[in-house]
Design a protein around this motif. Structure first.
Motif, short mmCIF file in Angstrom:
data_model
loop_
_atom_site.label_atom_id
_atom_site.label_comp_id
_atom_site.label_asym_id
_atom_site.label_seq_id
_atom_site.Cartn_x
_atom_site.Cartn_y
_atom_site.Cartn_z
N ASP A 143 62.97 36.82 7.16
CA ASP A 143 62.39 36.94 8.50
C ASP A 143 61.20 37.88 8.58
OD1 ASP A 143 63.74 39.28 8.07
OD2 ASP A 143 65.01 39.15 9.86
N LYS A 150 59.05 33.11 9.58
CA LYS A 150 60.02 32.01 9.48
C LYS A 150 59.32 30.71 9.11
CE LYS A 150 63.45 29.38 12.11
NZ LYS A 150 64.12 29.21 13.43
N GLN A 151 58.20 30.43 9.78
CA GLN A 151 57.43 29.22 9.46
C GLN A 151 56.90 29.27 8.02
OE1 GLN A 151 54.93 29.95 12.99
NE2 GLN A 151 55.17 27.76 13.46
N GLU A 198 59.68 28.53 5.57
CA GLU A 198 60.03 27.11 5.53
C GLU A 198 59.01 26.32 4.72
OE1 GLU A 198 60.25 26.15 9.65
OE2 GLU A 198 62.28 26.94 9.91
N SER A 199 57.72 26.66 4.86
CA SER A 199 56.69 25.97 4.08
C SER A 199 56.86 26.24 2.59
CB SER A 199 55.29 26.42 4.53
OG SER A 199 54.97 25.88 5.78
N ALA A 228 59.68 27.00 1.04
CA ALA A 228 60.90 26.34 0.56
C ALA A 228 60.71 24.84 0.37
CB ALA A 228 62.05 26.61 1.53
N LYS A 229 59.98 24.22 1.30
CA LYS A 229 59.89 22.76 1.31
C LYS A 229 58.63 22.19 0.65
CE LYS A 229 62.53 22.51 5.62
NZ LYS A 229 62.51 22.09 7.05
#
Length: 226
Positions: free
Chosen positions: A2, A64-65, A68-69, A71-72
């Motif tokens: 975070d 957070k965004q 996510e980027s 990780a994916k």
């Protein structure tokens, strides 16, 4: 994760002091509720909140965004071992990222979401910010397209310069001081610029050249399939 500090530690990418300070002081954010920010977005952008509000197609993202980027999509396991730490994006989803350079420094890349290659845009975060401010002064047609008046466009660029130049190295501060000093009188719709081409070339000349070559990028939708 975070926080950007945690992401930086996990990725092994040092968070530039300037970016850390901007994040910690809320200068890259849209407030507690972005919908509130949107109700009076022009007043906020004219006051450089968030900073770089004068730059074409740049939207800050939170930790957070960014996580996510990573990780994916922007994960070394997917991206030929290259490490990224995204901090902003375009409206289309291309990512502005910190990434290690060949010499060990941390540069900035714009990683396209739908192209096979991308390039390093700047050799440091400070250089990225400086160039973005100068280019906004040299061409603010995108602000006119967003219903700013020419005077408001100049106000937006000047506010961002004032908000950011204190974080930059001395030579860049001097370059931005020249941008403000050389501002053209009476900007209009046709000019769409705050400074002359001569001034633009002179103040950009102090930036070091980017020597890193283009690098391969795996598209977001292809990640995890190989």
């Amino acid at each position: 994760m975070d926080t950007f500090s945690a992401l930086a530690d996990a990725s092994g990418i040092t968070l530039p002091a300037m970016l850390r300070q901007l994040i910690d002081t809320g200068r890259t954010g849209y407030g507690a509720d972005i919908e509130v920010w949107r109700t009076d977005w022009k007043a906020s952008t004219l006051a450089a909140q968030p900073v770089l509000s004068c730059v074409y197609d740049l939207e800050w993202i939170d930790a957070k965004q960014a996580g996510e980027s990573i990780a994916k999509w922007l994960n070394p396991a997917f991206q030929h071992g290259r490490r990224f730490l995204p901090f902003a994006q375009t409206g289309a989803g291309d990512a502005y990222c910190l990434t290690p350079l060949a010499n060990g420094d941390i540069g900035v890349a714009l990683v396209w979401h739908d192209r096979g290659t991308s390039r390093i845009e700047a050799v440091s975060f400070a250089a990225f910010v400086y160039e973005a401010l100068v280019c906004s002064a040299a061409d603010f047609s995108h602000l006119l397209d967003d219903d700013y008046s020419p005077a408001e466009a100049v106000q937006c660029v000047a506010a961002n310069i004032e908000a950011l130049r204190g974080y930059l190295p001395e030579a860049m501060r001097a370059g931005l001081a020249r941008v403000l000093a050389d501002a053209l009188p009476g900007p209009d719709d046709e000019a769409a610029k705050m400074i002359s081409d001569e001034t633009t070339q002179a103040v950009l000349a102090l930036l070091p050249e980017v020597e890193d070559e283009a690098f391969a990028v795996v598209a977001r939708w292809e990640c995890g399939k190989r």
